[in-house]
Design a protein around this motif. Sequence first.
Motif, PDB file in Angstrom:
ATOM      1  N   ARG A 181       0.834  -1.205   0.000  1.00  9.19           N
ATOM      2  CA  ARG A 181       0.000   0.000   0.000  1.00  9.19           C
ATOM      3  C   ARG A 181       0.870   1.256   0.000  1.00  9.19           C
ATOM      4  O   ARG A 181       0.595   2.228  -0.729  1.00  9.19           O
ATOM      5  CB  ARG A 181      -0.909  -0.018   1.207  1.00  9.19           C
ATOM      6  CG  ARG A 181      -1.866   1.167   1.272  1.00  9.19           C
ATOM      7  CD  ARG A 181      -2.744   1.076   2.501  1.00  9.19           C
ATOM      8  NE  ARG A 181      -3.628   2.228   2.602  1.00  9.19           N
ATOM      9  CZ  ARG A 181      -4.458   2.445   3.629  1.00  9.19           C
ATOM     10  NH1 ARG A 181      -4.502   1.590   4.640  1.00  9.19           N
ATOM     11  NH2 ARG A 181      -5.220   3.523   3.633  1.00  9.19           N
ATOM     12  N   LYS A 182       1.941   1.252   0.818  1.00 10.49           N
ATOM     13  CA  LYS A 182       2.843   2.397   0.845  1.00 10.49           C
ATOM     14  C   LYS A 182       3.547   2.589  -0.492  1.00 10.49           C
ATOM     15  O   LYS A 182       3.718   3.719  -0.961  1.00 10.49           O
ATOM     16  CB  LYS A 182       3.873   2.221   1.952  1.00 10.49           C
ATOM     17  CG  LYS A 182       3.311   2.352   3.358  1.00 10.49           C
ATOM     18  CD  LYS A 182       4.393   2.196   4.409  1.00 10.49           C
ATOM     19  CE  LYS A 182       5.402   3.310   4.319  1.00 10.49           C
ATOM     20  NZ  LYS A 182       6.425   3.231   5.378  1.00 10.49           N
ATOM     21  N   GLN A 183       3.975   1.489  -1.109  1.00 11.29           N
ATOM     22  CA  GLN A 183       4.616   1.599  -2.415  1.00 11.29           C
ATOM     23  C   GLN A 183       3.664   2.184  -3.456  1.00 11.29           C
ATOM     24  O   GLN A 183       4.051   3.027  -4.260  1.00 11.29           O
ATOM     25  CB  GLN A 183       5.112   0.221  -2.855  1.00 11.29           C
ATOM     26  CG  GLN A 183       6.331  -0.272  -2.108  1.00 11.29           C
ATOM     27  CD  GLN A 183       6.785  -1.621  -2.607  1.00 11.29           C
ATOM     28  OE1 GLN A 183       6.126  -2.247  -3.446  1.00 11.29           O
ATOM     29  NE2 GLN A 183       7.910  -2.095  -2.074  1.00 11.29           N
ATOM     30  N   GLN A 233       5.742  20.178  -3.928  1.00 13.91           N
ATOM     31  CA  GLN A 233       6.297  20.015  -2.588  1.00 13.91           C
ATOM     32  C   GLN A 233       5.483  19.013  -1.769  1.00 13.91           C
ATOM     33  O   GLN A 233       6.045  18.201  -1.019  1.00 13.91           O
ATOM     34  CB  GLN A 233       6.323  21.374  -1.883  1.00 13.91           C
ATOM     35  CG  GLN A 233       7.021  21.354  -0.528  1.00 13.91           C
ATOM     36  CD  GLN A 233       7.127  22.736   0.080  1.00 13.91           C
ATOM     37  OE1 GLN A 233       6.596  23.701  -0.494  1.00 13.91           O
ATOM     38  NE2 GLN A 233       7.796  22.843   1.208  1.00 13.91           N
ATOM     39  N   ARG A 234       4.182  19.034  -1.925  1.00 16.83           N
ATOM     40  CA  ARG A 234       3.336  18.091  -1.182  1.00 16.83           C
ATOM     41  C   ARG A 234       3.617  16.660  -1.595  1.00 16.83           C
ATOM     42  O   ARG A 234       3.831  15.776  -0.743  1.00 16.83           O
ATOM     43  CB  ARG A 234       1.868  18.442  -1.435  1.00 16.83           C
ATOM     44  CG  ARG A 234       0.895  17.424  -0.857  1.00 16.83           C
ATOM     45  CD  ARG A 234      -0.495  17.636  -1.393  1.00 16.83           C
ATOM     46  NE  ARG A 234      -1.381  16.553  -1.014  1.00 16.83           N
ATOM     47  CZ  ARG A 234      -2.584  16.360  -1.543  1.00 16.83           C
ATOM     48  NH1 ARG A 234      -3.023  17.191  -2.488  1.00 16.83           N
ATOM     49  NH2 ARG A 234      -3.335  15.353  -1.139  1.00 16.83           N
ATOM     50  N   ASP A 292       2.450   6.637  -6.785  1.00 21.35           N
ATOM     51  CA  ASP A 292       1.410   7.572  -7.220  1.00 21.35           C
ATOM     52  C   ASP A 292       1.840   9.004  -6.927  1.00 21.35           C
ATOM     53  O   ASP A 292       1.623   9.922  -7.739  1.00 21.35           O
ATOM     54  CB  ASP A 292       0.104   7.242  -6.511  1.00 21.35           C
ATOM     55  CG  ASP A 292      -1.034   8.116  -6.987  1.00 21.35           C
ATOM     56  OD1 ASP A 292      -1.442   7.980  -8.151  1.00 21.35           O
ATOM     57  OD2 ASP A 292      -1.504   8.969  -6.192  1.00 21.35           O
ATOM     58  N   ALA A 293       2.474   9.235  -5.760  1.00 18.18           N
ATOM     59  CA  ALA A 293       2.966  10.577  -5.431  1.00 18.18           C
ATOM     60  C   ALA A 293       4.093  10.997  -6.376  1.00 18.18           C
ATOM     61  O   ALA A 293       4.174  12.163  -6.784  1.00 18.18           O
ATOM     62  CB  ALA A 293       3.444  10.609  -3.980  1.00 18.18           C
ATOM     63  N   LEU A 294       4.978  10.065  -6.734  1.00 20.76           N
ATOM     64  CA  LEU A 294       6.036  10.382  -7.707  1.00 20.76           C
ATOM     65  C   LEU A 294       5.443  10.811  -9.033  1.00 20.76           C
ATOM     66  O   LEU A 294       5.879  11.802  -9.635  1.00 20.76           O
ATOM     67  CB  LEU A 294       6.945   9.172  -7.891  1.00 20.76           C
ATOM     68  CG  LEU A 294       7.925   8.852  -6.765  1.00 20.76           C
ATOM     69  CD1 LEU A 294       8.667   7.556  -7.058  1.00 20.76           C
ATOM     70  CD2 LEU A 294       8.923   9.987  -6.577  1.00 20.76           C
ATOM     71  N   ALA A 331       6.160  11.132  -1.192  1.00 25.73           N
ATOM     72  CA  ALA A 331       7.099  10.165  -1.759  1.00 25.73           C
ATOM     73  C   ALA A 331       8.275   9.918  -0.825  1.00 25.73           C
ATOM     74  O   ALA A 331       8.767   8.780  -0.712  1.00 25.73           O
ATOM     75  CB  ALA A 331       7.587  10.656  -3.112  1.00 25.73           C
ATOM     76  N   GLN A 332       8.745  10.958  -0.131  1.00 22.29           N
ATOM     77  CA  GLN A 332       9.858  10.785   0.799  1.00 22.29           C
ATOM     78  C   GLN A 332       9.450   9.889   1.980  1.00 22.29           C
ATOM     79  O   GLN A 332      10.258   9.078   2.453  1.00 22.29           O
ATOM     80  CB  GLN A 332      10.309  12.159   1.295  1.00 22.29           C
ATOM     81  CG  GLN A 332      11.493  12.117   2.250  1.00 22.29           C
ATOM     82  CD  GLN A 332      12.763  11.625   1.589  1.00 22.29           C
ATOM     83  OE1 GLN A 332      12.956  11.796   0.389  1.00 22.29           O
ATOM     84  NE2 GLN A 332      13.607  10.972   2.378  1.00 22.29           N
TER      85      GLN A 332
END
Length: 587
Positions: A79-81, A104-105, A86-88, A110-111
């Motif tokens: 789920r985190k991946q 920035q969000r 998706d954030a990347l 992603a970080q």
Amino acid sequence: MTRILFFTLFVIAAALGLAWLADRPGTISVEWLGYQIETSAFVGVVSLSVFVVAVILILAILRYIWTRPSAVAAHMRQRKQKQGFDALSRGLVAIGVGDRAQAQRYAGVAQRNLPQEPLTALLKAQTAQLKGDDAAARRTFEGMLDNHDTELLGVRGLFLEAKRAGDEGAALVLAQQAVDRNPKLAWGVNALFDLQARSGDWDRALNTLAVARQNGHVDSKSANRRRAVLLTAEARETEAFDPSKALILANEALRLAPSLVPAAEIAGRLLASKGEVRAASRQILRTWTLSPHPSLAVAYAFAKPGLSPKDRLKRVEYLAKQTPDDVEGSVAIAQAAVEAQEWDRAREALEPYLEEAPSARICTLMARIEGGSGDKGREREWLARALRAPRDRAWIADGYVSDRWLPVSPVTGVVDAFEWKAPADAIGRPDETLQIDEWTGPPRDASAMRRDSHPAHAPDLQDEARPALGEPVTESPSVIEGTAEEVAVSPPPSAEPQPAETAAAQPEDSPSAQAAPAPVTSVTPTENAGPEASSASAVKTGDGAAGEKPSASILVPPRAPDDPGVAPDTEDESEVSLERLRSAHIR
């Protein structure tokens, strides 16, 4: 379909087996721990089957309970991946559209979810660049150097930051690191070559050019041309202290690029200095046929020392015959003819180019021709035309006009960017901002022009009905006539003309003296006025007007202001004046 077939076959086989057991009754006897169990074979087989199935179900339940924590952890990781990737994706899209807040969000998301992913560091660095935080971007790229997968990515990021900051030294070191790690990267090889050429490091630039050609970053034709330019630049630097090496470099450059004018000029000059006149002439002549240039004409004319101006004219005429349709040949002939004082020959060479907007260089040559022929008026006319004539061809690169060839563009740093061509604003019609309005009417007197530029004022300064500037004054009691050195006063048109001597000789009680008192004219000289102007400032009054207040004061300057539209009192045709006009033309 296959599963249904197998299941059907399994059910049929089980039914047949049970039917077979039912048709063959038997007894199964089990004696264990003092117990004796007897049953039929059919019941025993069914009981055994139920026991096996129960054991299997129990083991499956236990296994499910045992593996739940690891399964839950794996599900959370997946789920985190998914959230991180998706954030990347969304963050890179936000950077592409320039949305700093969203970038920035998503970089933060992603970080948190993908801290070890290389794309996360890239997104973080690009977000810092988008925000203008160069320090944060450099820290991020420096962190990439510790990871083998992102090492080259960090080098490229730091290189771009150094270029943006104008630190060419750091950019040169980073480009060299990129080439050392992977010479197949085109950006590193090309960047290193450009920086080395811009800094004048010709030897290292030649080595980098060889690496670029070996890895296919540049085609053979372009590589040969660039190598010739670098060799020419090195030859020009070494010509002063090592002529032999400079000659070798220039000849190698001409072998790779025969049309390179600076290389031919250097080679011809060095060969002529060594006494090899024939080789020098042959080298210059070959390059002239490919790209005519004034420097080649000069080098060819002086390749053989000790020649008279007329002999040099013959050599230039032979050179110009090789390119009869090029203007450089005619200009070279005219230049040589002027030096030989062959005015008719020079005029004949330039005559085909005098019809439609001749260039400034041609106008200047025509001025020299007319001056040598003794026609000072035509010389001034050609010098005036040279000021507003189209500019001549020059060495131009990226809009930068240079009076000499340079191997690298000072604007972009590109090698071999200079071309011998006319400036963009010189194509077409002449520059209208340099047009000079010329007087085509009959010659005008200098004093008349002074009167036009300084109209007389009304006698009463408090009169509200003053005439406008430049309009003739009709109600003035006196009119200024003559020059600033000799001012005469005449009465208004309504009065009869009367000489100043007669008015002064009349007695005080005469009717004419009482009817028309003599006006007073005051001439105030300027700071530059001479003795004549000082004498012209005397106050002329009548005897009957002594002690009375003057009716008007008209100020006349001793000379007209310096203006191109006002002719001087005397024509100055001295050599100093003509030389000043010649120097006004900037080639």
